[in-house]
Design a protein around this motif. Structure first.
Motif, PDB file in Angstrom:
ATOM      1  N   ALA A 205      50.328  66.624  54.519  1.00  0.00           N
ATOM      2  CA  ALA A 205      49.174  65.913  53.942  1.00  0.00           C
ATOM      3  C   ALA A 205      48.051  66.886  53.610  1.00  0.00           C
ATOM      4  CB  ALA A 205      48.687  64.853  54.923  1.00  0.00           C
ATOM      5  N   GLU A 206      47.859  67.860  54.482  1.00  0.00           N
ATOM      6  CA  GLU A 206      46.753  68.822  54.280  1.00  0.00           C
ATOM      7  C   GLU A 206      47.029  69.764  53.118  1.00  0.00           C
ATOM      8  OE1 GLU A 206      43.881  68.715  55.387  1.00  0.00           O
ATOM      9  OE2 GLU A 206      44.026  67.402  57.127  1.00  0.00           O
ATOM     10  N   GLN A 207      48.311  69.943  52.799  1.00  0.00           N
ATOM     11  CA  GLN A 207      48.580  70.896  51.702  1.00  0.00           C
ATOM     12  C   GLN A 207      48.784  70.188  50.351  1.00  0.00           C
ATOM     13  OE1 GLN A 207      52.191  72.747  53.076  1.00  0.00           O
ATOM     14  NE2 GLN A 207      53.490  71.519  51.743  1.00  0.00           N
ATOM     15  N   THR A 208      48.893  68.846  50.361  1.00  0.00           N
ATOM     16  CA  THR A 208      49.142  68.127  49.101  1.00  0.00           C
ATOM     17  C   THR A 208      47.848  67.927  48.314  1.00  0.00           C
ATOM     18  OG1 THR A 208      50.966  66.947  50.160  1.00  0.00           O
ATOM     19  CG2 THR A 208      50.129  66.010  48.107  1.00  0.00           C
ATOM     20  N   ARG A 209      47.918  68.287  47.033  1.00  0.00           N
ATOM     21  CA  ARG A 209      46.724  68.109  46.207  1.00  0.00           C
ATOM     22  C   ARG A 209      46.630  66.666  45.713  1.00  0.00           C
ATOM     23  NH1 ARG A 209      47.370  73.348  42.458  1.00  0.00           N
ATOM     24  NH2 ARG A 209      49.516  72.655  42.508  1.00  0.00           N
ATOM     25  N   ILE A 210      45.449  66.109  45.820  1.00  0.00           N
ATOM     26  CA  ILE A 210      45.209  64.748  45.344  1.00  0.00           C
ATOM     27  C   ILE A 210      44.122  64.826  44.270  1.00  0.00           C
ATOM     28  CG2 ILE A 210      44.628  62.373  45.967  1.00  0.00           C
ATOM     29  CD1 ILE A 210      45.425  63.026  48.875  1.00  0.00           C
ATOM     30  N   LEU A 211      44.514  64.492  43.039  1.00  0.00           N
ATOM     31  CA  LEU A 211      43.584  64.562  41.909  1.00  0.00           C
ATOM     32  C   LEU A 211      42.921  63.209  41.703  1.00  0.00           C
ATOM     33  CD1 LEU A 211      45.885  66.303  39.222  1.00  0.00           C
ATOM     34  CD2 LEU A 211      44.753  67.320  41.217  1.00  0.00           C
ATOM     35  N   TYR A 212      41.716  63.228  41.163  1.00  0.00           N
ATOM     36  CA  TYR A 212      41.069  61.984  40.763  1.00  0.00           C
ATOM     37  C   TYR A 212      41.171  61.847  39.248  1.00  0.00           C
ATOM     38  CZ  TYR A 212      37.827  58.590  39.204  1.00  0.00           C
ATOM     39  OH  TYR A 212      37.315  57.506  38.537  1.00  0.00           O
ATOM     40  N   GLY A 213      41.448  60.642  38.767  1.00  0.00           N
ATOM     41  CA  GLY A 213      41.458  60.397  37.325  1.00  0.00           C
ATOM     42  C   GLY A 213      40.789  59.080  36.998  1.00  0.00           C
ATOM     43  N   GLY A 214      40.056  59.059  35.926  1.00  0.00           N
ATOM     44  CA  GLY A 214      39.369  57.835  35.495  1.00  0.00           C
ATOM     45  C   GLY A 214      38.002  58.197  34.967  1.00  0.00           C
ATOM     46  N   SER A 215      37.925  58.403  33.617  1.00  0.00           N
ATOM     47  CA  SER A 215      36.653  58.723  32.969  1.00  0.00           C
ATOM     48  C   SER A 215      35.969  59.959  33.563  1.00  0.00           C
ATOM     49  CB  SER A 215      35.734  57.504  32.978  1.00  0.00           C
ATOM     50  OG  SER A 215      36.348  56.440  32.272  1.00  0.00           O
ATOM     51  N   VAL A 216      36.761  60.975  33.854  1.00  0.00           N
ATOM     52  CA  VAL A 216      36.169  62.255  34.275  1.00  0.00           C
ATOM     53  C   VAL A 216      35.572  62.919  33.035  1.00  0.00           C
ATOM     54  CG1 VAL A 216      36.682  64.584  35.132  1.00  0.00           C
ATOM     55  CG2 VAL A 216      37.748  62.592  36.207  1.00  0.00           C
ATOM     56  N   LYS A 217      34.351  63.431  33.208  1.00  0.00           N
ATOM     57  CA  LYS A 217      33.632  64.027  32.081  1.00  0.00           C
ATOM     58  C   LYS A 217      32.922  65.303  32.558  1.00  0.00           C
ATOM     59  CE  LYS A 217      31.599  59.551  31.215  1.00  0.00           C
ATOM     60  NZ  LYS A 217      31.967  58.913  32.334  1.00  0.00           N
ATOM     61  N   PRO A 218      32.388  66.074  31.599  1.00  0.00           N
ATOM     62  CA  PRO A 218      31.618  67.253  31.998  1.00  0.00           C
ATOM     63  C   PRO A 218      30.456  66.889  32.924  1.00  0.00           C
ATOM     64  CG  PRO A 218      32.114  67.375  29.659  1.00  0.00           C
ATOM     65  CD  PRO A 218      32.582  66.021  30.128  1.00  0.00           C
ATOM     66  N   THR A 219      29.915  65.677  32.783  1.00  0.00           N
ATOM     67  CA  THR A 219      28.737  65.304  33.567  1.00  0.00           C
ATOM     68  C   THR A 219      29.060  64.835  34.989  1.00  0.00           C
ATOM     69  OG1 THR A 219      28.950  63.179  32.455  1.00  0.00           O
ATOM     70  CG2 THR A 219      27.238  64.672  31.640  1.00  0.00           C
ATOM     71  N   ASN A 220      30.316  64.493  35.277  1.00  0.00           N
ATOM     72  CA  ASN A 220      30.570  64.027  36.654  1.00  0.00           C
ATOM     73  C   ASN A 220      31.564  64.900  37.425  1.00  0.00           C
ATOM     74  OD1 ASN A 220      33.056  63.192  35.577  1.00  0.00           O
ATOM     75  ND2 ASN A 220      32.422  61.063  35.362  1.00  0.00           N
ATOM     76  N   GLN A 227      33.708  66.686  46.715  1.00  0.00           N
ATOM     77  CA  GLN A 227      34.216  65.810  47.783  1.00  0.00           C
ATOM     78  C   GLN A 227      35.382  66.498  48.497  1.00  0.00           C
ATOM     79  OE1 GLN A 227      32.203  63.177  48.234  1.00  0.00           O
ATOM     80  NE2 GLN A 227      31.243  64.188  46.470  1.00  0.00           N
ATOM     81  N   PRO A 228      35.400  66.419  49.812  1.00  0.00           N
ATOM     82  CA  PRO A 228      36.389  67.203  50.561  1.00  0.00           C
ATOM     83  C   PRO A 228      37.847  66.881  50.257  1.00  0.00           C
ATOM     84  CG  PRO A 228      35.190  65.689  52.007  1.00  0.00           C
ATOM     85  CD  PRO A 228      34.475  65.693  50.692  1.00  0.00           C
ATOM     86  N   ASP A 229      38.142  65.639  49.877  1.00  0.00           N
ATOM     87  CA  ASP A 229      39.545  65.297  49.637  1.00  0.00           C
ATOM     88  C   ASP A 229      39.904  65.220  48.152  1.00  0.00           C
ATOM     89  OD1 ASP A 229      40.968  64.856  52.262  1.00  0.00           O
ATOM     90  OD2 ASP A 229      39.108  63.756  52.578  1.00  0.00           O
ATOM     91  N   ILE A 230      38.999  65.592  47.281  1.00  0.00           N
ATOM     92  CA  ILE A 230      39.302  65.604  45.837  1.00  0.00           C
ATOM     93  C   ILE A 230      39.667  67.041  45.455  1.00  0.00           C
ATOM     94  CG2 ILE A 230      38.424  65.193  43.500  1.00  0.00           C
ATOM     95  CD1 ILE A 230      36.795  62.902  44.572  1.00  0.00           C
ATOM     96  N   ASP A 231      40.924  67.198  45.037  1.00  0.00           N
ATOM     97  CA  ASP A 231      41.452  68.553  44.809  1.00  0.00           C
ATOM     98  C   ASP A 231      41.658  68.844  43.332  1.00  0.00           C
ATOM     99  OD1 ASP A 231      41.743  68.739  47.649  1.00  0.00           O
ATOM    100  OD2 ASP A 231      43.550  67.513  47.453  1.00  0.00           O
ATOM    101  N   GLY A 232      41.048  68.051  42.478  1.00  0.00           N
ATOM    102  CA  GLY A 232      41.205  68.290  41.055  1.00  0.00           C
ATOM    103  C   GLY A 232      41.066  66.997  40.289  1.00  0.00           C
ATOM    104  N   ALA A 233      41.411  67.049  38.999  1.00  0.00           N
ATOM    105  CA  ALA A 233      41.227  65.861  38.166  1.00  0.00           C
ATOM    106  C   ALA A 233      42.349  65.740  37.149  1.00  0.00           C
ATOM    107  CB  ALA A 233      39.888  65.944  37.450  1.00  0.00           C
ATOM    108  N   LEU A 234      42.653  64.492  36.816  1.00  0.00           N
ATOM    109  CA  LEU A 234      43.549  64.197  35.690  1.00  0.00           C
ATOM    110  C   LEU A 234      42.634  63.576  34.633  1.00  0.00           C
ATOM    111  CD1 LEU A 234      46.297  64.016  34.346  1.00  0.00           C
ATOM    112  CD2 LEU A 234      46.808  61.995  35.694  1.00  0.00           C
ATOM    113  N   VAL A 235      42.556  64.239  33.494  1.00  0.00           N
ATOM    114  CA  VAL A 235      41.534  63.908  32.497  1.00  0.00           C
ATOM    115  C   VAL A 235      42.204  63.402  31.233  1.00  0.00           C
ATOM    116  CG1 VAL A 235      39.537  64.837  31.254  1.00  0.00           C
ATOM    117  CG2 VAL A 235      40.231  65.874  33.438  1.00  0.00           C
ATOM    118  N   GLY A 236      41.762  62.260  30.715  1.00  0.00           N
ATOM    119  CA  GLY A 236      42.318  61.737  29.474  1.00  0.00           C
ATOM    120  C   GLY A 236      41.428  62.083  28.293  1.00  0.00           C
ATOM    121  N   GLY A 237      40.563  61.156  27.914  1.00  0.00           N
ATOM    122  CA  GLY A 237      39.729  61.308  26.716  1.00  0.00           C
ATOM    123  C   GLY A 237      39.010  62.642  26.619  1.00  0.00           C
TER     124      GLY A 237
END
Ligand code: PEP
Length: 252
Positions: A205-220, A227-237
């Protein structure tokens, strides 16, 4: 704490012709000097996977498929195999994106088959999960996430988890301009990590990357990445324009 290298992935969905996609890839390659502390990946449509991989050769930006079949070859009209993805220069595949689940009826069982196929043939698998607005409002978010993780990862070994990335994408935040707050995202990510710890063990669990996706933008992106458990992002638009995606991958 695990030693997780952040990953920013751009999902181009059903956008870009050969010319558009190669131009975007070229602009990204020019604007991105490889940094040891993060990984970058783009997922173009299948039709231009090989051209984009060619443009990005030597650039430290990886190429991924947006979906993948579990079989190597055969009578699977309309599907693309993991070996075809590799042959075209891809190193990873997204599976279970909410658009696949919602618009094309893909179940957890099917998504699991796709993920295991990707892993069996040497790709990295990006497993997307996330609750709908209705599920969130009915306070079923955690139940949904835990089921999607359990079923999506059925039969995946602890060793294979080194090539699995989980992407938490609340369906209500995808393409809507409505981002989960950093607190909402962190809460879901910490929960998912807990499910992984129970299913495998804490070190996995500690080594698995968990990405956040959903309207990620340069501003957020910056506050999300703090955030400690956010290890990256999946970006659409925002991955469809070089300037905005470059700002996102240069998150601070
Ligand atoms: C996505 O495609 O996975 C996504 C998160 O899209 P957007 O960034 O446009 O919300």
């Amino acid at each position: 704490m695990g030693n997780r290298r952040p990953l920013i992935a751009g999902n181009w969905k059903m956008h870009t012709t050969v010319v558009d996609g190669c131009r975007l890839a070229l602009d990204l390659a020019k604007g991105w000097q490889s940094k040891e502390d993060r990984e970058v990946l783009v997922a173009p449509p299948f039709t231009i996977l090989s051209e984009v991989a060619h443009v990005l050769e030597g650039s430290a930006i990886m190429v991924a498929a947006q979906n993948v079949c579990w079989e190597e070859k055969g009578a699977f009209t309309g599907e693309i195999s993991p070996t075809m993805v590799r042959d075209a220069g891809g190193r990873a595949a997204i599976v279970g994106h909410s658009e696949r689940r919602q618009l094309f009826g893909e179940s957890d069982a099917l998504v699991n088959r796709r993920l295991r196929g990707a892993l069996a043939f040497g790709l990295m698998g990006i497993l997307c999960i996330g609750e709908t607005l209705e599920e969130r409002e009915q306070e079923r978010t955690f139940a949904v996430l835990s089921q999607q993780v359990e079923r999506g990862l059925e039969g995946v070994s602890a060793a294979e988890m080194a090539r699995v990335v989980v992407a938490y994408e609340p369906v209500w935040a995808i393409g809507t301009g409505r981002t989960a707050s950093k607190e909402q995202a962190q809460e879901a990510h910490a929960f998912i990590r807990g499910v992984l710890a129970k299913k495998f063990e804490k070190s996995v669990a500690e080594q698995t990357r968990i990405l956040y996706g959903g309207s990620v933008k340069p501003t957020n992106i910056d506050e999300l990445m703090r955030q400690p458990d956010i290890d990256g992002a999946l970006v659409g638009g925002a991955a469809l324009e070089a300037e905005s995606f470059l700002r996102i991958i240069h998150f601070q």
